[in-house]
Design an enzyme around this catalytic site. Structure first.
Site, PDB file in Angstrom:
ATOM      1  N   GLU A 135      41.674  35.707  28.990  1.00 56.91           N
ATOM      2  CA  GLU A 135      40.685  35.995  27.943  1.00 56.91           C
ATOM      3  C   GLU A 135      41.303  36.254  26.568  1.00 56.91           C
ATOM      4  O   GLU A 135      40.770  35.813  25.547  1.00 56.91           O
ATOM      5  CB  GLU A 135      39.805  37.185  28.362  1.00 56.91           C
ATOM      6  CG  GLU A 135      38.884  36.906  29.553  1.00 56.91           C
ATOM      7  CD  GLU A 135      39.550  37.088  30.907  1.00 56.91           C
ATOM      8  OE1 GLU A 135      40.773  37.356  30.958  1.00 56.91           O
ATOM      9  OE2 GLU A 135      38.867  36.955  31.946  1.00 56.91           O
ATOM     10  N   HIS A 204      37.069  43.165  38.748  1.00 61.43           N
ATOM     11  CA  HIS A 204      37.061  41.706  38.933  1.00 61.43           C
ATOM     12  C   HIS A 204      38.186  40.956  38.214  1.00 61.43           C
ATOM     13  O   HIS A 204      38.372  39.768  38.412  1.00 61.43           O
ATOM     14  CB  HIS A 204      35.720  41.120  38.474  1.00 61.43           C
ATOM     15  CG  HIS A 204      35.531  41.133  36.988  1.00 61.43           C
ATOM     16  ND1 HIS A 204      36.106  40.202  36.161  1.00 61.43           N
ATOM     17  CD2 HIS A 204      34.856  41.965  36.172  1.00 61.43           C
ATOM     18  CE1 HIS A 204      35.773  40.463  34.916  1.00 61.43           C
ATOM     19  NE2 HIS A 204      35.016  41.529  34.884  1.00 61.43           N
ATOM     20  N   HIS A 237      32.030  42.218  43.127  1.00 63.33           N
ATOM     21  CA  HIS A 237      32.069  40.882  42.500  1.00 63.33           C
ATOM     22  C   HIS A 237      32.363  39.835  43.589  1.00 63.33           C
ATOM     23  O   HIS A 237      33.211  40.074  44.451  1.00 63.33           O
ATOM     24  CB  HIS A 237      33.183  40.894  41.441  1.00 63.33           C
ATOM     25  CG  HIS A 237      33.198  39.707  40.537  1.00 63.33           C
ATOM     26  ND1 HIS A 237      33.564  38.452  40.966  1.00 63.33           N
ATOM     27  CD2 HIS A 237      32.905  39.566  39.217  1.00 63.33           C
ATOM     28  CE1 HIS A 237      33.492  37.598  39.952  1.00 63.33           C
ATOM     29  NE2 HIS A 237      33.089  38.255  38.876  1.00 63.33           N
TER      30      HIS A 237
HETATM   31  C1  UD1 Z   1      34.838  35.313  34.783  1.00 66.66           C
HETATM   32  C2  UD1 Z   1      35.564  35.295  33.434  1.00 66.66           C
HETATM   33  C3  UD1 Z   1      35.842  36.729  32.974  1.00 66.66           C
HETATM   34  C4  UD1 Z   1      34.573  37.560  32.980  1.00 66.66           C
HETATM   35  C5  UD1 Z   1      33.916  37.479  34.352  1.00 66.66           C
HETATM   36  C6  UD1 Z   1      32.581  38.189  34.356  1.00 66.66           C
HETATM   37  C7  UD1 Z   1      37.106  33.449  32.928  1.00 66.66           C
HETATM   38  C8  UD1 Z   1      38.476  32.927  33.060  1.00 66.66           C
HETATM   39  N1  UD1 Z   1      36.840  34.611  33.565  1.00 66.66           N
HETATM   40  O1  UD1 Z   1      35.748  35.883  35.738  1.00 66.66           O
HETATM   41  O2  UD1 Z   1      36.390  36.709  31.664  1.00 66.66           O
HETATM   42  O3  UD1 Z   1      34.903  38.895  32.678  1.00 66.66           O
HETATM   43  O4  UD1 Z   1      33.681  36.100  34.688  1.00 66.66           O
HETATM   44  O5  UD1 Z   1      32.191  38.516  35.659  1.00 66.66           O
HETATM   45  O6  UD1 Z   1      36.285  32.855  32.292  1.00 66.66           O
HETATM   46  N2  UD1 Z   1      31.884  33.477  42.265  1.00 66.66           N
HETATM   47  C9  UD1 Z   1      30.816  33.282  43.116  1.00 66.66           C
HETATM   48  N3  UD1 Z   1      29.549  33.440  42.611  1.00 66.66           N
HETATM   49  C10 UD1 Z   1      29.304  33.802  41.331  1.00 66.66           C
HETATM   50  C11 UD1 Z   1      30.406  34.024  40.475  1.00 66.66           C
HETATM   51  C12 UD1 Z   1      31.689  33.851  40.952  1.00 66.66           C
HETATM   52  O7  UD1 Z   1      30.995  32.952  44.276  1.00 66.66           O
HETATM   53  O8  UD1 Z   1      28.136  33.940  40.935  1.00 66.66           O
HETATM   54  C13 UD1 Z   1      33.270  33.279  42.790  1.00 66.66           C
HETATM   55  C14 UD1 Z   1      33.619  31.777  42.927  1.00 66.66           C
HETATM   56  O9  UD1 Z   1      34.458  31.613  44.055  1.00 66.66           O
HETATM   57  C15 UD1 Z   1      34.407  31.523  41.641  1.00 66.66           C
HETATM   58  C16 UD1 Z   1      35.157  32.839  41.517  1.00 66.66           C
HETATM   59  O10 UD1 Z   1      34.213  33.851  41.897  1.00 66.66           O
HETATM   60  O11 UD1 Z   1      35.271  30.413  41.737  1.00 66.66           O
HETATM   61  C17 UD1 Z   1      35.743  33.119  40.163  1.00 66.66           C
HETATM   62  O12 UD1 Z   1      34.787  32.913  39.128  1.00 66.66           O
HETATM   63  P1  UD1 Z   1      35.329  32.744  37.609  1.00 66.66           P
HETATM   64  O13 UD1 Z   1      34.163  32.609  36.699  1.00 66.66           O
HETATM   65  O14 UD1 Z   1      36.361  31.692  37.540  1.00 66.66           O
HETATM   66  O15 UD1 Z   1      36.102  34.084  37.363  1.00 66.66           O
HETATM   67  P2  UD1 Z   1      35.601  35.576  37.282  1.00 66.66           P
HETATM   68  O16 UD1 Z   1      36.637  36.409  37.944  1.00 66.66           O
HETATM   69  O17 UD1 Z   1      34.191  35.677  37.724  1.00 66.66           O
HETATM   70  N1  UDP Z   2      26.403  44.280  35.771  1.00 67.14           N
HETATM   71  C1  UDP Z   2      25.229  43.985  36.468  1.00 67.14           C
HETATM   72  N2  UDP Z   2      25.231  44.107  37.828  1.00 67.14           N
HETATM   73  C2  UDP Z   2      26.314  44.533  38.537  1.00 67.14           C
HETATM   74  C3  UDP Z   2      27.513  44.817  37.812  1.00 67.14           C
HETATM   75  C4  UDP Z   2      27.527  44.662  36.438  1.00 67.14           C
HETATM   76  O1  UDP Z   2      24.217  43.607  35.861  1.00 67.14           O
HETATM   77  O2  UDP Z   2      26.233  44.642  39.765  1.00 67.14           O
HETATM   78  C5  UDP Z   2      26.424  44.076  34.307  1.00 67.14           C
HETATM   79  C6  UDP Z   2      26.950  45.240  33.476  1.00 67.14           C
HETATM   80  O3  UDP Z   2      25.901  46.116  33.097  1.00 67.14           O
HETATM   81  C7  UDP Z   2      27.562  44.536  32.272  1.00 67.14           C
HETATM   82  C8  UDP Z   2      28.037  43.199  32.832  1.00 67.14           C
HETATM   83  O4  UDP Z   2      27.340  43.019  34.064  1.00 67.14           O
HETATM   84  O5  UDP Z   2      26.596  44.264  31.271  1.00 67.14           O
HETATM   85  C9  UDP Z   2      29.528  43.218  33.060  1.00 67.14           C
HETATM   86  O6  UDP Z   2      29.893  42.097  33.779  1.00 67.14           O
HETATM   87  P1  UDP Z   2      31.368  41.895  34.326  1.00 67.14           P
HETATM   88  O7  UDP Z   2      31.994  43.211  34.577  1.00 67.14           O
HETATM   89  O8  UDP Z   2      31.251  40.926  35.463  1.00 67.14           O
HETATM   90  O9  UDP Z   2      32.093  41.125  33.147  1.00 67.14           O
HETATM   91  P2  UDP Z   2      32.872  41.586  31.822  1.00 67.14           P
HETATM   92  O10 UDP Z   2      31.975  42.447  31.032  1.00 67.14           O
HETATM   93  O11 UDP Z   2      34.122  42.268  32.260  1.00 67.14           O
HETATM   94  O12 UDP Z   2      33.190  40.299  31.151  1.00 67.14           O
END
Ligand code: UD1
Ligand code: UDP
Length: 365
Positions: A135, A204, A237
């Site tokens: 990020e 996460h 997550h």
């Molecule tokens: C992503 C973002 C991170 C953000 C986070 C919010 C990048 C590199 N990372 O991280 O900056 O803080 O989202 O949550 O852009 N998956 C599911 N269902 C979902 C979502 C995710 O199964 O609805 C699983 C899938 O296997 C997917 C994996 O999680 O491949 C990772 O998802 P990804 O968006 O790449 O990374 P995050 O750790 O979610």
């Molecule tokens: N959030 C939600 N449900 C959950 C956990 C988080 O709606 O079970 C919301 C939270 O209030 C915040 C956002 O998701 O607004 C944060 O998402 P995440 O931590 O996945 O991503 P980041 O903010 O680190 O990018």
């Protein structure tokens, strides 16, 4: 005749939906813009959960999520799809929020097509490309090519100006997460607080996978062993690196593992919490506004305001250090009262309104 200008709003993950909803709503309510919503669906279930709850109508759904997806693969699939939409819609601007692969891809697609890109939540920095990865790198690159940088605070705006971004491209707007949070709080019933102490946990980030995450989970178990009136509620997550370890290690009668909660239920849970342990960006912004002490399970943060104001602490992933910090807060009521004073460094809920006015003002020049 009033010609509507097309603005494409791109969203990919849960937090982008939460933070872009106020912008989408403000564009839909305007008399001059036509809002086109593109979902890359970098997240699938978690994005759908938010879109449904907020009644967001998606115009293009790229459906890109794959299990355990790679960054390059996701970006490579996204760019031609965004390019086709840009060619078809011929937008006045593209807007996206934050620092995910979706936002970086959107900025790059807009730049290559010579369409102005508006970056919501611009100017956040740790200056450590590994924390958070990827990020921090994405944010720095986006700032070089964005046309409008919507900074949440003066500090973020000054950071951009020091990096050489032209002053005319930097605007202090507050953070749209406060717009969404206040809207949710206004719709929720009064808080129903129980006697037990509630710790809300979320994790996460990529840099915590493996041993650091194991350390955090072991600390949670130790806290529960020593504090019998504490309960941990943890919406897990779905990333397999997180989910598998959570379900195998966190087996305890006072740990409640949940599927991701819809936003309103999650805000309600935050309101009931006594303290929050998280590596989330958005929760570092929401918790101080709700007057909830937050311990940030990261080595560094791009959100220094709550830490400087004594409302949050950076605790890293060391077991002893986290244990010491959490137990001190649970045992010290004076310290708790200080950390639990509501604090609003990210605006008062009118960030989206400011962003839309800035977009419109440029049209009128
Ligand atoms: C992503 C973002 C991170 C953000 C986070 C919010 C990048 C590199 N990372 O991280 O900056 O803080 O989202 O949550 O852009 N998956 C599911 N269902 C979902 C979502 C995710 O199964 O609805 C699983 C899938 O296997 C997917 C994996 O999680 O491949 C990772 O998802 P990804 O968006 O790449 O990374 P995050 O750790 O979610
Ligand atoms: N959030 C939600 N449900 C959950 C956990 C988080 O709606 O079970 C919301 C939270 O209030 C915040 C956002 O998701 O607004 C944060 O998402 P995440 O931590 O996945 O991503 P980041 O903010 O680190 O990018």
């Amino acid at each position: 005749m009033n010609i509507l200008r097309t603005i494409i709003c791109v969203i990919g993950t849960r937090p982008e939906a939460i933070k872009m909803v106020p912008v989408i709503r403000a564009l839909e309510a305007s008399t001059w813009a036509r809002c086109v919503v593109v979902a890359t669906a970098q997240h699938r279930e978690m994005l759908d959960q938010m879109l449904q709850r907020f009644n967001v109508v998606v115009d293009y759904d790229l459906n890109l999520m794959q299990a355990n997806q790679g960054l390059n693969q996701l970006l490579a699939c996204m760019l031609p799809e965004l390019d086709n939409i840009i060619k078809k819609e011929k937008p006045y601007a593209l807007i996206a929020q934050g620092d995910t692969t979706t936002v970086f891809g959107s900025a790059l697609a807009a730049f290559n097509a010579q369409i102005p890109f508006g970056h919501v939540e611009a100017g956040l920095r740790t200056y450590n490309l590994k924390h958070p990865f990827p990020e921090e790198g994405y944010r720095q690159m986006i700032s070089k090519i964005a046309h409008w940088n919507f900074a949440p605070t003066e500090l973020a705006a000054n950071t951009l100006i020091k990096e050489g971004v032209l002053k005319e491209k930097v605007f202090v707007t507050g953070n749209t997460c406060i717009d969404t949070l206040l809207m949710a709080v206004n719709q929720l019933p009064p808080v129903n607080k129980t006697q037990e102490k509630i710790i809300v946990l979320t994790v996460h980030r990529r840099e915590i996978f493996g041993q650091p995450l194991e350390n955090v989970f072991k600390t949670i178990l130790k806290i529960l062993e020593d504090f019998k009136n504490v309960k941990v509620i943890y919406p897990v997550h779905p990333n397999p690196h997180v989910k598998n370890l959570a379900h195998s290690l966190l087996v305890h009668p006072r740990i409640i593992l949940k599927d991701p909660l819809n936003y309103f239920d999650f805000v309600d849970l935050l309101r009931q919490a006594d303290l929050i342990l998280t590596d989330s960006g958005g929760i570092q912004e929401e918790a101080p506004a709700l007057g909830k002490p937050v311990f940030v399970i990261r080595e560094t943060t791009e959100r220094p305001e709550p830490i400087s104001a004594g409302r949050a602490k950076l605790v890293g992933t060391n077991e002893d250090y986290i244990y010491h910090q959490v137990s001190s807060l649970l045992l010290n009521e004076d310290l708790y009262r200080e950390m639990a004073k509501p604090y609003f460094p990210y605006g008062n809920g009118d960030a989206a309104k400011k962003i839309i006015s800035i977009l419109q003002a440029e049209l009128e020049v």
